[in-house]
Design a protein around this motif. Sequence first.
Motif, PDB file in Angstrom:
ATOM      1  N   THR A 127     -12.828  -0.248   3.081  1.00  0.00           N
ATOM      2  CA  THR A 127     -11.939  -1.102   2.296  1.00  0.00           C
ATOM      3  C   THR A 127     -10.493  -0.843   2.705  1.00  0.00           C
ATOM      4  O   THR A 127     -10.198   0.102   3.414  1.00  0.00           O
ATOM      5  CB  THR A 127     -12.099  -0.843   0.785  1.00  0.00           C
ATOM      6  OG1 THR A 127     -11.844   0.542   0.518  1.00  0.00           O
ATOM      7  CG2 THR A 127     -13.486  -1.208   0.307  1.00  0.00           C
ATOM      8  N   ASP A 128      -9.617  -1.694   2.222  1.00  0.00           N
ATOM      9  CA  ASP A 128      -8.215  -1.576   2.585  1.00  0.00           C
ATOM     10  C   ASP A 128      -7.370  -1.455   1.330  1.00  0.00           C
ATOM     11  O   ASP A 128      -7.823  -1.764   0.232  1.00  0.00           O
ATOM     12  CB  ASP A 128      -7.773  -2.801   3.387  1.00  0.00           C
ATOM     13  CG  ASP A 128      -6.488  -2.570   4.156  1.00  0.00           C
ATOM     14  OD1 ASP A 128      -5.975  -1.428   4.149  1.00  0.00           O
ATOM     15  OD2 ASP A 128      -5.985  -3.519   4.771  1.00  0.00           O
ATOM     16  N   THR A 129      -6.142  -1.034   1.502  1.00  0.00           N
ATOM     17  CA  THR A 129      -5.191  -0.947   0.398  1.00  0.00           C
ATOM     18  C   THR A 129      -4.504  -2.305   0.258  1.00  0.00           C
ATOM     19  O   THR A 129      -3.311  -2.438   0.524  1.00  0.00           O
ATOM     20  CB  THR A 129      -4.174   0.180   0.655  1.00  0.00           C
ATOM     21  OG1 THR A 129      -3.575  -0.039   1.928  1.00  0.00           O
ATOM     22  CG2 THR A 129      -4.836   1.534   0.636  1.00  0.00           C
ATOM     23  N   THR A 130      -5.255  -3.279  -0.157  1.00  0.00           N
ATOM     24  CA  THR A 130      -4.836  -4.678  -0.160  1.00  0.00           C
ATOM     25  C   THR A 130      -3.542  -4.913  -0.922  1.00  0.00           C
ATOM     26  O   THR A 130      -2.600  -5.508  -0.400  1.00  0.00           O
ATOM     27  CB  THR A 130      -5.960  -5.551  -0.757  1.00  0.00           C
ATOM     28  OG1 THR A 130      -7.160  -5.299  -0.030  1.00  0.00           O
ATOM     29  CG2 THR A 130      -5.610  -7.014  -0.696  1.00  0.00           C
ATOM     30  N   ILE A 131      -3.487  -4.481  -2.166  1.00  0.00           N
ATOM     31  CA  ILE A 131      -2.306  -4.743  -2.999  1.00  0.00           C
ATOM     32  C   ILE A 131      -1.095  -4.006  -2.438  1.00  0.00           C
ATOM     33  O   ILE A 131       0.007  -4.547  -2.385  1.00  0.00           O
ATOM     34  CB  ILE A 131      -2.585  -4.356  -4.464  1.00  0.00           C
ATOM     35  CG1 ILE A 131      -3.691  -5.256  -5.017  1.00  0.00           C
ATOM     36  CG2 ILE A 131      -1.330  -4.456  -5.309  1.00  0.00           C
ATOM     37  CD1 ILE A 131      -4.217  -4.841  -6.368  1.00  0.00           C
ATOM     38  N   TYR A 132      -1.313  -2.788  -1.995  1.00  0.00           N
ATOM     39  CA  TYR A 132      -0.232  -2.004  -1.406  1.00  0.00           C
ATOM     40  C   TYR A 132       0.326  -2.705  -0.164  1.00  0.00           C
ATOM     41  O   TYR A 132       1.531  -2.870  -0.020  1.00  0.00           O
ATOM     42  CB  TYR A 132      -0.745  -0.611  -1.055  1.00  0.00           C
ATOM     43  CG  TYR A 132       0.224   0.229  -0.280  1.00  0.00           C
ATOM     44  CD1 TYR A 132       1.269   0.871  -0.919  1.00  0.00           C
ATOM     45  CD2 TYR A 132       0.100   0.382   1.100  1.00  0.00           C
ATOM     46  CE1 TYR A 132       2.173   1.646  -0.218  1.00  0.00           C
ATOM     47  CE2 TYR A 132       0.997   1.150   1.805  1.00  0.00           C
ATOM     48  CZ  TYR A 132       2.022   1.781   1.153  1.00  0.00           C
ATOM     49  OH  TYR A 132       2.913   2.541   1.856  1.00  0.00           O
ATOM     50  N   VAL A 133      -0.554  -3.124   0.721  1.00  0.00           N
ATOM     51  CA  VAL A 133      -0.128  -3.784   1.959  1.00  0.00           C
ATOM     52  C   VAL A 133       0.609  -5.081   1.658  1.00  0.00           C
ATOM     53  O   VAL A 133       1.677  -5.354   2.215  1.00  0.00           O
ATOM     54  CB  VAL A 133      -1.346  -4.039   2.884  1.00  0.00           C
ATOM     55  CG1 VAL A 133      -0.991  -4.956   4.024  1.00  0.00           C
ATOM     56  CG2 VAL A 133      -1.879  -2.716   3.415  1.00  0.00           C
ATOM     57  N   LEU A 134       0.058  -5.881   0.763  1.00  0.00           N
ATOM     58  CA  LEU A 134       0.705  -7.153   0.445  1.00  0.00           C
ATOM     59  C   LEU A 134       2.072  -6.957  -0.188  1.00  0.00           C
ATOM     60  O   LEU A 134       3.039  -7.630   0.184  1.00  0.00           O
ATOM     61  CB  LEU A 134      -0.184  -7.988  -0.478  1.00  0.00           C
ATOM     62  CG  LEU A 134      -1.451  -8.558   0.148  1.00  0.00           C
ATOM     63  CD1 LEU A 134      -2.262  -9.295  -0.897  1.00  0.00           C
ATOM     64  CD2 LEU A 134      -1.133  -9.463   1.308  1.00  0.00           C
ATOM     65  N   SER A 135       2.163  -6.036  -1.145  1.00  0.00           N
ATOM     66  CA  SER A 135       3.455  -5.862  -1.808  1.00  0.00           C
ATOM     67  C   SER A 135       4.481  -5.240  -0.875  1.00  0.00           C
ATOM     68  O   SER A 135       5.645  -5.644  -0.856  1.00  0.00           O
ATOM     69  CB  SER A 135       3.307  -5.021  -3.072  1.00  0.00           C
ATOM     70  OG  SER A 135       2.925  -3.709  -2.748  1.00  0.00           O
ATOM     71  N   LEU A 136       4.069  -4.292  -0.087  1.00  0.00           N
ATOM     72  CA  LEU A 136       5.014  -3.614   0.792  1.00  0.00           C
ATOM     73  C   LEU A 136       5.471  -4.516   1.936  1.00  0.00           C
ATOM     74  O   LEU A 136       6.664  -4.724   2.138  1.00  0.00           O
ATOM     75  CB  LEU A 136       4.387  -2.335   1.345  1.00  0.00           C
ATOM     76  CG  LEU A 136       5.290  -1.458   2.182  1.00  0.00           C
ATOM     77  CD1 LEU A 136       6.395  -0.882   1.315  1.00  0.00           C
ATOM     78  CD2 LEU A 136       4.491  -0.325   2.797  1.00  0.00           C
ATOM     79  N   TYR A 137       4.531  -5.075   2.669  1.00  0.00           N
ATOM     80  CA  TYR A 137       4.896  -5.843   3.859  1.00  0.00           C
ATOM     81  C   TYR A 137       5.417  -7.228   3.516  1.00  0.00           C
ATOM     82  O   TYR A 137       6.397  -7.679   4.102  1.00  0.00           O
ATOM     83  CB  TYR A 137       3.730  -5.911   4.830  1.00  0.00           C
ATOM     84  CG  TYR A 137       3.358  -4.559   5.370  1.00  0.00           C
ATOM     85  CD1 TYR A 137       4.323  -3.744   5.960  1.00  0.00           C
ATOM     86  CD2 TYR A 137       2.073  -4.062   5.251  1.00  0.00           C
ATOM     87  CE1 TYR A 137       3.997  -2.482   6.441  1.00  0.00           C
ATOM     88  CE2 TYR A 137       1.745  -2.808   5.726  1.00  0.00           C
ATOM     89  CZ  TYR A 137       2.706  -2.034   6.322  1.00  0.00           C
ATOM     90  OH  TYR A 137       2.388  -0.790   6.788  1.00  0.00           O
ATOM     91  N   PHE A 138       4.769  -7.909   2.594  1.00  0.00           N
ATOM     92  CA  PHE A 138       5.273  -9.229   2.220  1.00  0.00           C
ATOM     93  C   PHE A 138       6.625  -9.105   1.528  1.00  0.00           C
ATOM     94  O   PHE A 138       7.521  -9.896   1.751  1.00  0.00           O
ATOM     95  CB  PHE A 138       4.290  -9.961   1.309  1.00  0.00           C
ATOM     96  CG  PHE A 138       3.128 -10.598   2.036  1.00  0.00           C
ATOM     97  CD1 PHE A 138       2.626 -10.079   3.204  1.00  0.00           C
ATOM     98  CD2 PHE A 138       2.547 -11.730   1.526  1.00  0.00           C
ATOM     99  CE1 PHE A 138       1.564 -10.668   3.857  1.00  0.00           C
ATOM    100  CE2 PHE A 138       1.486 -12.338   2.175  1.00  0.00           C
ATOM    101  CZ  PHE A 138       0.991 -11.798   3.339  1.00  0.00           C
TER     102      PHE A 138
END
Length: 172
Positions: A127-138
């Motif tokens: 699995t991935d750190t979906t929410i973390y990635v989206l909030s940080l990078y986006f």
Amino acid sequence: MNTLSNLMIPLLVFALLIYALAKKVNVYDSFCKGAKEGIKLSIEIFPFFLAMIFGMNLLLESGFITDFFSLLNPLLTQFHIPLEILPMALIRPISGNASFVVMIDIIKTYGVDSYLARIAAILQGATDTTIYVLSLYFGSVGIKKIRYALKAGLLVDFLTVVMAIFLVSILF
């Protein structure tokens, strides 16, 4: 082989320096420019990173996760879903480090070859750190509308949890 692996980074740096000299690039100025951009990016990302850490700690320390899953326990037992793995499944899209700590706790409690430890290991790796990635990078590039990225990422995370439980049940 060990000597070769120890020399790889110095050889790579040396090769990059030779290439830069051949292309007549000012290596020092390029390095300083990149360092400035890196610091600037770190400062831009910091508020999003801080918000994610604060939210995750609030969720973990409030006891909400254990209370929520206690309410769902009758439904979960009907589908043979182990209650002990769900905190990790919920935390993994938010934080990789926090889910890693949960996985280590599962391994210490139930053993490294246990049913739950195998599911936890699959979840940590698949699995991935979906929410973390989206909030940080986006957030760092100023994208406000994430469209379908969150739905798609969380759906894949959910399906990974289901498949991990299914595969471990079949294979072990």
